[in-house]
Design a protein around this motif. Structure first.
Motif, PDB file in Angstrom:
ATOM      1  N   PRO B 344       0.815  -1.228   0.000  1.00 49.64           N
ATOM      2  CA  PRO B 344       0.000   0.000   0.000  1.00 49.64           C
ATOM      3  C   PRO B 344       0.844   1.270   0.000  1.00 49.64           C
ATOM      4  CG  PRO B 344      -0.013  -1.024   2.164  1.00 49.64           C
ATOM      5  CD  PRO B 344       0.692  -1.973   1.257  1.00 49.64           C
ATOM      6  N   SER B 345       2.123   1.156   0.397  1.00 50.27           N
ATOM      7  CA  SER B 345       3.013   2.307   0.449  1.00 50.27           C
ATOM      8  C   SER B 345       4.430   1.800   0.224  1.00 50.27           C
ATOM      9  CB  SER B 345       2.906   2.975   1.830  1.00 50.27           C
ATOM     10  OG  SER B 345       4.033   3.773   2.092  1.00 50.27           O
ATOM     11  N   ASP B 346       5.279   2.650  -0.321  1.00 56.43           N
ATOM     12  CA  ASP B 346       6.672   2.236  -0.492  1.00 56.43           C
ATOM     13  C   ASP B 346       7.387   2.108   0.851  1.00 56.43           C
ATOM     14  OD1 ASP B 346       6.580   2.025  -3.226  1.00 56.43           O
ATOM     15  OD2 ASP B 346       7.277   4.072  -3.593  1.00 56.43           O
ATOM     16  N   ARG B 347       7.024   2.977   1.779  1.00 59.71           N
ATOM     17  CA  ARG B 347       7.743   2.995   3.056  1.00 59.71           C
ATOM     18  C   ARG B 347       7.275   1.856   3.964  1.00 59.71           C
ATOM     19  NH1 ARG B 347       6.814   7.998   7.033  1.00 59.71           N
ATOM     20  NH2 ARG B 347       7.016   6.857   8.995  1.00 59.71           N
ATOM     21  N   VAL B 348       8.228   1.150   4.525  1.00 56.86           N
ATOM     22  CA  VAL B 348       7.923   0.044   5.427  1.00 56.86           C
ATOM     23  C   VAL B 348       8.607   0.328   6.764  1.00 56.86           C
ATOM     24  CG1 VAL B 348       8.185  -2.425   5.840  1.00 56.86           C
ATOM     25  CG2 VAL B 348       7.670  -1.588   3.534  1.00 56.86           C
ATOM     26  N   TRP B 359       4.747  -9.940   7.314  1.00 55.77           N
ATOM     27  CA  TRP B 359       3.834  -8.817   7.508  1.00 55.77           C
ATOM     28  C   TRP B 359       4.638  -7.523   7.477  1.00 55.77           C
ATOM     29  CZ3 TRP B 359      -1.469  -9.760   8.368  1.00 55.77           C
ATOM     30  CH2 TRP B 359      -1.801 -11.107   8.510  1.00 55.77           C
ATOM     31  N   ALA B 360       4.104  -6.534   6.761  1.00 53.77           N
ATOM     32  CA  ALA B 360       4.770  -5.237   6.655  1.00 53.77           C
ATOM     33  C   ALA B 360       3.857  -4.149   7.219  1.00 53.77           C
ATOM     34  CB  ALA B 360       5.103  -4.938   5.192  1.00 53.77           C
ATOM     35  N   GLY B 361       4.415  -3.345   8.093  1.00 54.33           N
ATOM     36  CA  GLY B 361       3.690  -2.187   8.611  1.00 54.33           C
ATOM     37  C   GLY B 361       4.071  -0.958   7.801  1.00 54.33           C
ATOM     38  N   THR B 362       3.092  -0.317   7.206  1.00 54.34           N
ATOM     39  CA  THR B 362       3.352   0.842   6.355  1.00 54.34           C
ATOM     40  C   THR B 362       2.505   2.022   6.829  1.00 54.34           C
ATOM     41  OG1 THR B 362       1.606   0.731   4.682  1.00 54.34           O
ATOM     42  CG2 THR B 362       3.414  -0.857   4.451  1.00 54.34           C
ATOM     43  N   PRO B 363       2.782   3.232   6.341  1.00 51.28           N
ATOM     44  CA  PRO B 363       1.939   4.378   6.715  1.00 51.28           C
ATOM     45  C   PRO B 363       0.506   4.255   6.185  1.00 51.28           C
ATOM     46  CG  PRO B 363       4.040   5.126   5.843  1.00 51.28           C
ATOM     47  CD  PRO B 363       3.961   3.663   5.563  1.00 51.28           C
ATOM     48  N   GLU B 364       0.309   3.337   5.231  1.00 52.40           N
ATOM     49  CA  GLU B 364      -1.017   3.190   4.624  1.00 52.40           C
ATOM     50  C   GLU B 364      -1.667   1.858   4.947  1.00 52.40           C
ATOM     51  OE1 GLU B 364      -2.234   5.821   3.363  1.00 52.40           O
ATOM     52  OE2 GLU B 364      -0.335   6.915   3.405  1.00 52.40           O
ATOM     53  N   LEU B 383      -8.349  -1.247  11.370  1.00 53.83           N
ATOM     54  CA  LEU B 383      -7.177  -0.612  11.988  1.00 53.83           C
ATOM     55  C   LEU B 383      -7.609   0.699  12.660  1.00 53.83           C
ATOM     56  CD1 LEU B 383      -4.144  -0.867   9.506  1.00 53.83           C
ATOM     57  CD2 LEU B 383      -4.379  -1.957  11.726  1.00 53.83           C
ATOM     58  N   LEU B 384      -7.056   0.968  13.819  1.00 58.15           N
ATOM     59  CA  LEU B 384      -7.397   2.218  14.516  1.00 58.15           C
ATOM     60  C   LEU B 384      -6.818   3.424  13.778  1.00 58.15           C
ATOM     61  CD1 LEU B 384      -6.789   1.243  18.248  1.00 58.15           C
ATOM     62  CD2 LEU B 384      -8.932   1.287  16.984  1.00 58.15           C
ATOM     63  N   ALA B 385      -5.657   3.241  13.178  1.00 59.03           N
ATOM     64  CA  ALA B 385      -5.032   4.276  12.342  1.00 59.03           C
ATOM     65  C   ALA B 385      -4.287   3.537  11.237  1.00 59.03           C
ATOM     66  CB  ALA B 385      -4.082   5.137  13.164  1.00 59.03           C
ATOM     67  N   SER B 386      -4.080   4.207  10.128  1.00 50.35           N
ATOM     68  CA  SER B 386      -3.495   3.488   8.993  1.00 50.35           C
ATOM     69  C   SER B 386      -1.985   3.288   9.135  1.00 50.35           C
ATOM     70  CB  SER B 386      -3.787   4.244   7.699  1.00 50.35           C
ATOM     71  OG  SER B 386      -3.110   5.478   7.704  1.00 50.35           O
ATOM     72  N   ASP B 387      -1.343   4.111   9.970  1.00 52.05           N
ATOM     73  CA  ASP B 387       0.116   4.019  10.067  1.00 52.05           C
ATOM     74  C   ASP B 387       0.540   2.921  11.034  1.00 52.05           C
ATOM     75  OD1 ASP B 387      -0.935   5.458  12.185  1.00 52.05           O
ATOM     76  OD2 ASP B 387       0.846   6.689  12.447  1.00 52.05           O
ATOM     77  N   ASP B 396      -1.007 -17.709  16.714  1.00 51.79           N
ATOM     78  CA  ASP B 396      -2.036 -17.409  15.717  1.00 51.79           C
ATOM     79  C   ASP B 396      -2.507 -15.949  15.795  1.00 51.79           C
ATOM     80  OD1 ASP B 396      -3.247 -17.538  18.119  1.00 51.79           O
ATOM     81  OD2 ASP B 396      -4.857 -18.896  17.526  1.00 51.79           O
ATOM     82  N   THR B 397      -1.648 -15.094  16.279  1.00 48.30           N
ATOM     83  CA  THR B 397      -2.018 -13.690  16.473  1.00 48.30           C
ATOM     84  C   THR B 397      -0.960 -12.759  15.881  1.00 48.30           C
ATOM     85  OG1 THR B 397      -3.054 -14.307  18.558  1.00 48.30           O
ATOM     86  CG2 THR B 397      -2.667 -11.967  18.210  1.00 48.30           C
ATOM     87  N   ILE B 398      -1.416 -11.676  15.257  1.00 47.70           N
ATOM     88  CA  ILE B 398      -0.507 -10.601  14.853  1.00 47.70           C
ATOM     89  C   ILE B 398      -0.856  -9.384  15.692  1.00 47.70           C
ATOM     90  CG2 ILE B 398       0.303  -9.128  12.963  1.00 47.70           C
ATOM     91  CD1 ILE B 398       0.921 -12.020  12.467  1.00 47.70           C
ATOM     92  N   TRP B 399       0.091  -8.916  16.456  1.00 46.42           N
ATOM     93  CA  TRP B 399      -0.109  -7.709  17.254  1.00 46.42           C
ATOM     94  C   TRP B 399       0.345  -6.507  16.432  1.00 46.42           C
ATOM     95  CZ3 TRP B 399      -2.272  -7.294  22.150  1.00 46.42           C
ATOM     96  CH2 TRP B 399      -2.590  -8.507  22.758  1.00 46.42           C
ATOM     97  N   VAL B 400      -0.481  -5.479  16.438  1.00 43.12           N
ATOM     98  CA  VAL B 400      -0.248  -4.325  15.571  1.00 43.12           C
ATOM     99  C   VAL B 400      -0.257  -3.045  16.408  1.00 43.12           C
ATOM    100  CG1 VAL B 400      -1.097  -3.060  13.554  1.00 43.12           C
ATOM    101  CG2 VAL B 400      -1.451  -5.530  13.697  1.00 43.12           C
ATOM    102  N   GLY B 401       0.750  -2.219  16.228  1.00 37.13           N
ATOM    103  CA  GLY B 401       0.794  -0.922  16.910  1.00 37.13           C
ATOM    104  C   GLY B 401       0.733   0.202  15.895  1.00 37.13           C
ATOM    105  N   THR B 402      -0.178   1.122  16.108  1.00 35.44           N
ATOM    106  CA  THR B 402      -0.319   2.284  15.220  1.00 35.44           C
ATOM    107  C   THR B 402      -0.174   3.563  16.043  1.00 35.44           C
ATOM    108  OG1 THR B 402      -2.705   2.550  15.512  1.00 35.44           O
ATOM    109  CG2 THR B 402      -1.975   0.973  13.822  1.00 35.44           C
ATOM    110  N   SER B 403      -0.393   4.690  15.410  1.00 33.87           N
ATOM    111  CA  SER B 403      -0.345   5.950  16.159  1.00 33.87           C
ATOM    112  C   SER B 403      -1.564   6.104  17.062  1.00 33.87           C
ATOM    113  CB  SER B 403      -0.249   7.138  15.203  1.00 33.87           C
ATOM    114  OG  SER B 403      -1.378   7.167  14.359  1.00 33.87           O
TER     115      SER B 403
END
Lengths: 379, 415
Positions: B344-348, B359-364, B383-387, B396-403
């Motif tokens: 979704p974004s070049d930046r990872v 799994w890649a976390g991107t700003p998008e 997602l609570l925020a896209s970043d 069996d879980t992926i934990w995700v941190g956003t802004s």
């Protein structure tokens, strides 16, 4: 005890407590802007001019009542051109001083170390001086620049040196830092695509005073032009030593050697040098004239590119704060909406990456002064 | 005899009591006003999400001197000199599977395959400890998630010594927290021991942490540091490595075998730790000028299917060249995945892997790469925020941190 003797002390205490609670402390209503640059050391000519330009803008903004009823507190810190110090100072400005925006740094190395902290903390950083293209080519949302980058400067120089000066065998001497190395790399790529041969490419470390080894190697390649891409202190010495070694070919350089201290440090050797010159006072129009007058009055000297771009940077941040909720993300969003502005440096704007969109002028040292090529500078 | 004060009622005794009391009150008020650090308390983003359930622990953070730490061999060396004796230590405990209770109330817009969602300050790192506790490093301190209960430890509430937290690692015995004010170790999650430049760290600003089962590694603003058995850190920078370490900001680190991968802003510097750091032949740096690496800034690193994956501002890059060959002059070969390839974004900013996917976390958004295809989860997928700034995989879980917060994706439900 009479009732009045109780009432007066209580009133006095309440009054004192109210003044202390509401009138003092951090909630004094100031907007903190952190400004990072070298105020000591060999890079201090940039940092001092940059600080003075921003200080003038802050004073003018505060004299006019501040922004949205709040005064601006510019916190000026000295990184002494050390990138670790720049990062630590940026940390302190954001997490301890509560800065909502950062202006800085000066050299690209330092700005890169600042911008990563700002991105994490979601605080916008606007550099008015650093030109390494990477700064706005890393897809960072919070990084901005209000000065033409090295891509623009190198292209302009390459066009002029190939098309007008007709140089075909150019040698480069540059600072080893990210400003110098990337600038040299960019120029070489652009110039080669225009048919120029890069016959020599030498570098030096910051603070160097003797360039004769590198210049001897360059002389042996028999170039017809010499590019100096670095900061003014080292750049001026390199120019002087090149002339002393009999390298009697056209010399041209990046904006890093454009501060007026070049004229003092290089002396007569500076005569004829063609430079990337991001600040032509004539481009600022009436706004620019008022700025120059105010600057002279405040500091007793002429503003250079770094002072003028610093002034514009502060005014751009002020404009963004006016149109925001005052926190980092909303100031960033407001900055990103400024696609066109009229500053004392002329008309500019941010592109989608936060980079400056305008082109750059070239100037020549003529009669001990920088003369824009558009206003009479010529070979 | 001095003139009486205008506020005096005529009794000198009362007058002195008044002024004495007033001075005491002023001192008291000043003390209260400036006793706490001038920090803006975190404000939850305006949304329909529940507010952060904050549990403030009574115990204050303790700053104590680091005790002696022991490790098994081998210990990397910066210079060719003897280090202190090595003492045997116990193996790290086995990581146990974790069961997390879903919070009681979610907005209906959050799909049910998210089994945990909580608003927090912007997240910089996530970690699952061997005791089953999930930790989040945030811009305002630490988040502890245990048994469905969230505890927020911050400088503002007096339960964490630093303003922000950037990185996390667990060495099997203790939690290590990287901050911009130093490196902290905690055995109990309540008291924190500070390590700083005085203890040998290259810099107090910590950007990344790694643990290889024996050695703790810290990527700092000023170089890479590792903990020696003596309880002190040894540090390597551009100067001590004689240019081997290409630059000193270490944004990401990964240890594979004898090599430590140090992601900086001049590329990916690799140190063969069996050779002293001061020897330039111990190092090689992979950069965008001598290879097809998408960008020199290394923002994240992980290992998947025996290959290094690097998150950069211009794409997710997989190193296809065997590591040994990198030291023999072979040009490194990278496979670059970017927006053109389905990201979704070049930046990872973050990368993590489980058995079947990376799994890649991107700003998008959050992006999964599986069987040659990408799938992106964004705001519309809960997602609570896209970043996406931090990622962690756990069974069996992926934990995700956003802004905006921390959330856990139930892979079984999501699939």
């Amino acid at each position: 005890m009479p009732r009045t003797s109780v009432i007066f002390p209580i009133l006095a205490i309440v009054l004192v407590l109210a003044v202390l609670w509401f009138g003092l402390g951090r909630a004094s209503g100031k907007i903190v802007i952190g400004v990072i640059g070298p105020l000591t050391g060999t890079a201090s000519p940039y940092g001092s001019a940059h600080r003075n330009g921003i200080k003038l803008a802050v004073d003018q903004l505060n004299s006019a009542g501040g922004i949205n009823g709040k005064l601006i507190e510019g916190v000026f810190v000295d990184d002494a051109n050390n990138k670790i110090a720049a990062a630590e100072l940026c940390r302190d400005l954001i997490y301890k001083n509560g800065a909502v925006s950062i202006i800085g740094g000066i050299t690209s190395d330092n700005t890169m170390n600042i911008q990563r902290i700002c991105e994490k903390a979601r605080i916008p950083v606007l550099t008015a001086v650093s030109t390494n293209p990477f700064i706005t080519r890393v897809n960072f949302k919070y990084s901005f620049r209000c000065l033409s980058d090295d891509d623009i400067q190198a292209t302009k120089l390459a066009q002029y040196t190939t098309g007008v000066m007709n140089l075909r065998r150019v040698a480069i001497i540059h600072d080893s830092n990210k400003y110098g190395s990337q600038g040299a790399r960019t120029y070489a790529a652009v110039a080669k695509s225009m048919g120029q041969n890069i016959v020599g490419n030498e570098y030096y470390e910051a603070g160097a005073v003797n360039f004769k080894t590198q210049l001897e190697k360059i002389k042996a390649t028999n170039p017809d032009g010499l590019l100096v891409w670095g900061l003014v202190h080292e750049g001026a010495l390199a120019v002087r030593q090149a002339r002393e070694l009999g390298i009697d070919i056209p010399i041209f350089g990046s904006d890093g050697i454009a501060p007026s201290t070049l004229l003092d440090l290089a002396g007569p050797a500076a005569e004829g040098i063609v430079l990337s010159f991001p600040y032509n006072p004539a481009q600022g129009g009436e706004r620019g004239k008022i700025f120059i007058e105010a600057f002279r009055k405040a500091f007793g000297n002429e503003p250079d590119s770094f002072a003028a771009h610093g002034y514009d940077a502060m005014m751009l941040i002020a404009q963004a704060i006016r149109n925001s909720a005052g926190d980092g993300p909303s100031i960033r969003d407001a900055l990103s909406r400024i696609t066109v502005y009229d500053g004392v440096t002329g008309r500019g704007g941010f592109d989608a990456t936060g980079n400056e969109t305008r082109s750059v002028e070239l100037a020549q040292v003529k009669g001990g002064k920088f003369v824009p090529l558009s206003q009479g500078g010529s070979l | 005899m001095s003139p009486r004060h205008p506020l005096s009622t005529g009794h000198r005794g009362n007058n002195s009591h008044f002024w004495g009391g007033l001075i005491l009150l002023i001192v008291l008020a000043l003390s209260i006003r400036w006793a706490k650090a001038p920090i803006q308390p975190f404000q939850s983003p305006q949304s329909s999400l529940p507010s952060i359930p904050t549990v403030i622990t009574a115990q204050q953070p303790q700053i104590v001197q680091p005790p002696l730490i022991s490790y098994a061999t081998p210990i990397p060396r910066v210079e060719d000199r003897n280090l202190v004796a090595i003492i045997q230590t116990e193996k790290p405990p086995v990581v146990s599977p974790v069961q997390y209770t879903q919070a009681a109330t979610f907005p209906r817009t959050i799909p049910s395959y998210w089994k945990f969602v909580s608003a927090t300050p912007p997240v910089n790192a996530l970690l699952l400890g061997p005791d089953g506790i999930v930790w989040g490093a945030t811009e305002r301190g630490l988040v502890k998630i245990a048994g469905g209960q969230i505890t927020f430890l911050s400088k503002a509430n007096g339960t964490f010594p630093a303003e922000n937290a950037t990185s996390l690692i667990h060495d099997g015995r203790a939690l290590w927290v990287g901050t911009f004010e130093g490196l902290y170790r905690s055995f109990d999650g309540f008291s924190f021991q500070k390590f700083a430049k005085i203890d040998g760290l290259a810099n107090d600003m910590i950007w990344s942490l790694a643990f290889d089962g024996l050695i703790l590694w810290a990527g700092t603003q000023g170089g890479v540091s590792f903990l020696t058995p003596g309880g002190r850190f040894e540090s390597v920078d551009k100067k001590t490595s004689n240019g081997g370490l290409a630059d000193i900001w270490i944004g990401a680190m990964q240890k594979i075998g004898k090599w430590i991968f140090c992601g900086n802003d001049d590329g990916l510097s690799i140190w063969d730790t069996t050779i002293i750091a001061a020897n330039p032949s111990a190092w090689t740096t992979l950069d965008m000028f001598a290879s097809n690496l998408a960008h020199n800034w290394i923002l994240a690193l992980t290992v998947w299917q025996n290959k290094i994956w690097a998150g950069t501002p211009k794409g997710l890059c997989r190193l296809d060249t065997p590591i040994e060959q990198l030291f023999t002059g072979t040009t490194p070969s990278w496979e670059v995945f970017n927006k053109n390839r389905g990201l979704p974004s070049d930046r990872v900013d973050a990368v993590a892997a489980n058995e079947s996917s990376i799994w890649a976390g991107t700003p998008e958004g959050l992006c999964r790469y599986k069987n040659g295809t990408f799938k992106t989860l964004g705001l519309s997928e809960g997602l609570l925020a896209s970043d996406v700034r931090a990622l962690m995989t756990a069974s069996d879980t992926i934990w995700v941190g956003t802004s905006a917060g921390i959330q856990a994706l139930n892979l079984l439900a999501f699939e």
